[in-house]
Design an enzyme around this catalytic site. Structure first.
Site, PDB file in Angstrom:
ATOM      1  N   HIS A  52      90.021  -0.086  61.275  1.00 23.76           N
ATOM      2  CA  HIS A  52      90.374  -0.535  59.921  1.00 23.76           C
ATOM      3  C   HIS A  52      89.745  -1.928  59.794  1.00 23.76           C
ATOM      4  O   HIS A  52      90.435  -2.942  59.779  1.00 23.76           O
ATOM      5  CB  HIS A  52      91.899  -0.581  59.789  1.00 23.76           C
ATOM      6  CG  HIS A  52      92.392  -0.823  58.393  1.00 23.76           C
ATOM      7  ND1 HIS A  52      91.568  -0.849  57.285  1.00 23.76           N
ATOM      8  CD2 HIS A  52      93.641  -1.054  57.924  1.00 23.76           C
ATOM      9  CE1 HIS A  52      92.296  -1.089  56.212  1.00 23.76           C
ATOM     10  NE2 HIS A  52      93.553  -1.225  56.570  1.00 23.76           N
ATOM     11  N   ARG A  90      98.616  -0.968  49.783  1.00 23.82           N
ATOM     12  CA  ARG A  90      97.905  -2.239  49.784  1.00 23.82           C
ATOM     13  C   ARG A  90      96.393  -2.077  49.840  1.00 23.82           C
ATOM     14  O   ARG A  90      95.664  -2.684  49.061  1.00 23.82           O
ATOM     15  CB  ARG A  90      98.310  -3.064  51.014  1.00 23.82           C
ATOM     16  CG  ARG A  90      99.202  -4.221  50.725  1.00 23.82           C
ATOM     17  CD  ARG A  90      99.844  -4.645  51.996  1.00 23.82           C
ATOM     18  NE  ARG A  90     100.372  -3.461  52.665  1.00 23.82           N
ATOM     19  CZ  ARG A  90     101.504  -2.879  52.297  1.00 23.82           C
ATOM     20  NH1 ARG A  90     102.205  -3.371  51.313  1.00 23.82           N
ATOM     21  NH2 ARG A  90     101.929  -1.800  52.916  1.00 23.82           N
ATOM     22  N   THR A  91      95.939  -1.273  50.758  1.00 24.39           N
ATOM     23  CA  THR A  91      94.494  -1.204  50.982  1.00 24.39           C
ATOM     24  C   THR A  91      93.778  -0.678  49.734  1.00 24.39           C
ATOM     25  O   THR A  91      92.793  -1.248  49.278  1.00 24.39           O
ATOM     26  CB  THR A  91      94.175  -0.327  52.208  1.00 24.39           C
ATOM     27  OG1 THR A  91      94.917  -0.829  53.316  1.00 24.39           O
ATOM     28  CG2 THR A  91      92.705  -0.356  52.541  1.00 24.39           C
ATOM     29  N   LYS A 142      90.808  23.008  48.225  1.00 19.91           N
ATOM     30  CA  LYS A 142      90.250  24.366  48.169  1.00 19.91           C
ATOM     31  C   LYS A 142      89.437  24.681  49.416  1.00 19.91           C
ATOM     32  O   LYS A 142      88.781  25.704  49.502  1.00 19.91           O
ATOM     33  CB  LYS A 142      89.352  24.505  46.927  1.00 19.91           C
ATOM     34  CG  LYS A 142      90.082  24.320  45.620  1.00 19.91           C
ATOM     35  CD  LYS A 142      89.083  24.321  44.462  1.00 19.91           C
ATOM     36  CE  LYS A 142      89.741  23.892  43.162  1.00 19.91           C
ATOM     37  NZ  LYS A 142      88.759  23.538  42.144  1.00 19.91           N
ATOM     38  N   ARG A 196      89.367   6.193  53.120  1.00 22.42           N
ATOM     39  CA  ARG A 196      90.415   6.300  54.146  1.00 22.42           C
ATOM     40  C   ARG A 196      90.654   7.779  54.391  1.00 22.42           C
ATOM     41  O   ARG A 196      90.769   8.564  53.442  1.00 22.42           O
ATOM     42  CB  ARG A 196      91.706   5.639  53.706  1.00 22.42           C
ATOM     43  CG  ARG A 196      92.859   6.002  54.643  1.00 22.42           C
ATOM     44  CD  ARG A 196      94.091   5.189  54.416  1.00 22.42           C
ATOM     45  NE  ARG A 196      93.891   3.831  54.889  1.00 22.42           N
ATOM     46  CZ  ARG A 196      94.881   2.960  55.056  1.00 22.42           C
ATOM     47  NH1 ARG A 196      96.116   3.312  54.794  1.00 22.42           N
ATOM     48  NH2 ARG A 196      94.638   1.746  55.465  1.00 22.42           N
TER      49      ARG A 196
END
Lengths: 305, 155
Positions: A132, A54-55, A83, A104
């Site tokens: 959030h 969703r985000t 890496k 995120r």
């Protein structure tokens, strides 16, 4: 009116009450007219170091509807992080490719750090169990839209109140609007005492319950949350409490006609599907509101509104 | 009694005296200041009689003056300590240590998921409760309390 151009949004406390309202007002305009290509000369980078449906889609949809180009990744295994590149170096590089970074990352505090490294603004799309803030802003938007106001509301919070970061942020934000809190959770998942202390510090009231039925007649908003398996160090504890806060349609008899049920989604079984057809269900519209709020934030931070 | 103390921990001509250390923090003070590796004289006394606190620790460091940052570090583990700078056997400065408002790059964040524990980043804390010593991480916003303080390095 504050000028939000160039600002970061990392924690819910980064914006003042007036600034939230300003963003909600802009979002209202985008809800009426979502397709406004006012960021057609901008590049938005969406860096998702852990899975999100969703985000990420909501941010990307918001950016696309504003005409911005979107670059980024949704899986760090396909990037140079795999890496061994540091977050510092990744952010420094992406800063030179974009006008705004949406990030995120499972590491708590990573977005704050990224905002100190980046030369462009950063919006936190979730940093582990910490913050959030855009979820909180879309929750505020949904509450205001369904109740006509943010002031003096009876807010019931149900489910995982211990680990649920959306709950903590929402409490923090609603403390600015003279809310009364009704907390429903199993004993193991009660709201942390530090969050309860912040309610008290504001001179506001909270009441604790273990049965959802007790809050149905009083609540203006019932904010349901998922009991998340990944937040439990002990799987047995999860199994013991996971089914203890389930809402179904029959339980809503006697609620206020204006009451609405919210949920940050995804839900598992805590809202029975028979609630979806009642006039009280608002969680899918709530997710849709996320696009307007994120449009508003991006437009404001990039100086287009 | 005064003479007896002088015999136990003798005077220094130049350097720093850290007095009134809680007895359970004396060796922590030694550790956080890196005095176990200090090459000049360090005089350590513990469980000494104290008029103010019944028992105390005292550390005298020859030819070294603590920095402001080090004074703040001492305050974190020994908030009752008094620090005296000595020049030519005379007191040149006497300070009661104070817990600072901010603690930068001195202690580790207690939260294993904090970004400061996985990238090379100097830690930053706001002291949110001086009495019970609680520090809020600038990054992950979690509280590190007195009992879980770990220092990032020896100074």
């Amino acid at each position: 009116m504050s000028n939000l151009k160039g600002r970061n949004l990392i924690s819910i406390t980064d914006f003042s009450k007036e600034e939230y309202i300003q963003v909600l007002d802009i979002a209202e305009d985008f809800e009426k007219n979502p397709k406004q290509p006012i960021l057609s000369d901008k590049v938005v980078a969406t860096l998702f170091f852990e899975p999100s449906t969703r985000t990420r889609l909501s941010f990307e949809s918001a950016a696309n509807q504003l005409g911005a180009s979107v670059i980024g990744f949704s899986n760090p295994s396909a990037t140079s992080m795999q890496k061994g590149e540091s977050l510092h170096d990744t952010i420094t590089m992406v800063s030179s490719y974009s006008d705004l970074i949406v990030m995120r990352n499972p590491k708590e505090g990573s977005s704050r750090y990224a905002s100190e490294v980046a030369t462009v603004p950063v919006i936190n799309a979730g940093d582990g169990a910490n913050q959030h803030p855009t979820q909180c802003m879309l929750d505020l938007y949904s509450i205001r839209k369904t109740q006509g106001t943010l002031d003096n509301l009876q807010i019931a919070l149900v489910g995982d109140l211990k680990y649920g970061r959306t709950v903590h942020s929402l409490v923090q934000a609603m403390c600015n609007f003279n809310a009364t809190f009704h907390l429903v959770s199993p004993i193991e998942l009660k709201l942390p005492s530090s969050v309860k202390a912040s309610i008290k510090e504001m001179g506001l009231k909270y009441y604790q319950y273990t049965d959802i039925k007790d809050i149905v007649p009083t609540a203006d908003i019932i904010y349901m949350t998922r009991v998340q398996r990944e937040r439990f160090p002990d799987p047995l504890e999860y199994e013991r409490v996971k089914d203890s806060c389930i809402l179904n349609a029959a339980m809503l008899n006697g609620c206020k006609p204006t009451m609405r049920v919210l949920h940050p989604l995804p839900r598992v079984n805590e809202i029975a599907t028979d609630v979806d057809k009642t006039p009280y269900a608002y969680y899918f519209q709530q997710a849709q509101n996320g696009v307007y709020v994120r449009q508003a934030l991006m437009a404001a931070i990039l100086g287009a509104r | 009694m005064g003479n007896k103390k002088e015999i136990l921990v003798s005077a220094i001509e130049n350097g720093t005296v850290i007095d009134h250390i809680p007895t359970n923090a004396t060796y922590q003070v030694i550790h956080i200041l890196g005095l176990d590796k200090y090459e000049d004289q360090v005089l350590i006394g513990n469980n000494l009689d104290s008029q103010k606190y019944i028992r105390k620790g005292i550390v005298k460091i020859k030819n070294k003056y603590l920095t402001e940052e080090q004074l703040g570090m001492v305050a974190l583990v020994a908030p009752t300590a008094t620090v005296i700078f000595i020049k030519h056997f005379e007191v040149s400065r006497k300070v009661q240590v104070e817990i600072p408002d901010h603690v930068d790059n001195v202690i580790k964040c207690v939260n294993p998921a904090c970004i400061t524990n996985s990238e090379v980043i100097p830690t930053r804390f706001d002291v949110v409760d001086k009495r019970n010593l609680k520090l809020k991480c600038h990054y992950c916003e979690k509280i590190t309390a007195k009992d879980s303080i770990k220092f990032t390095k020896d100074m």
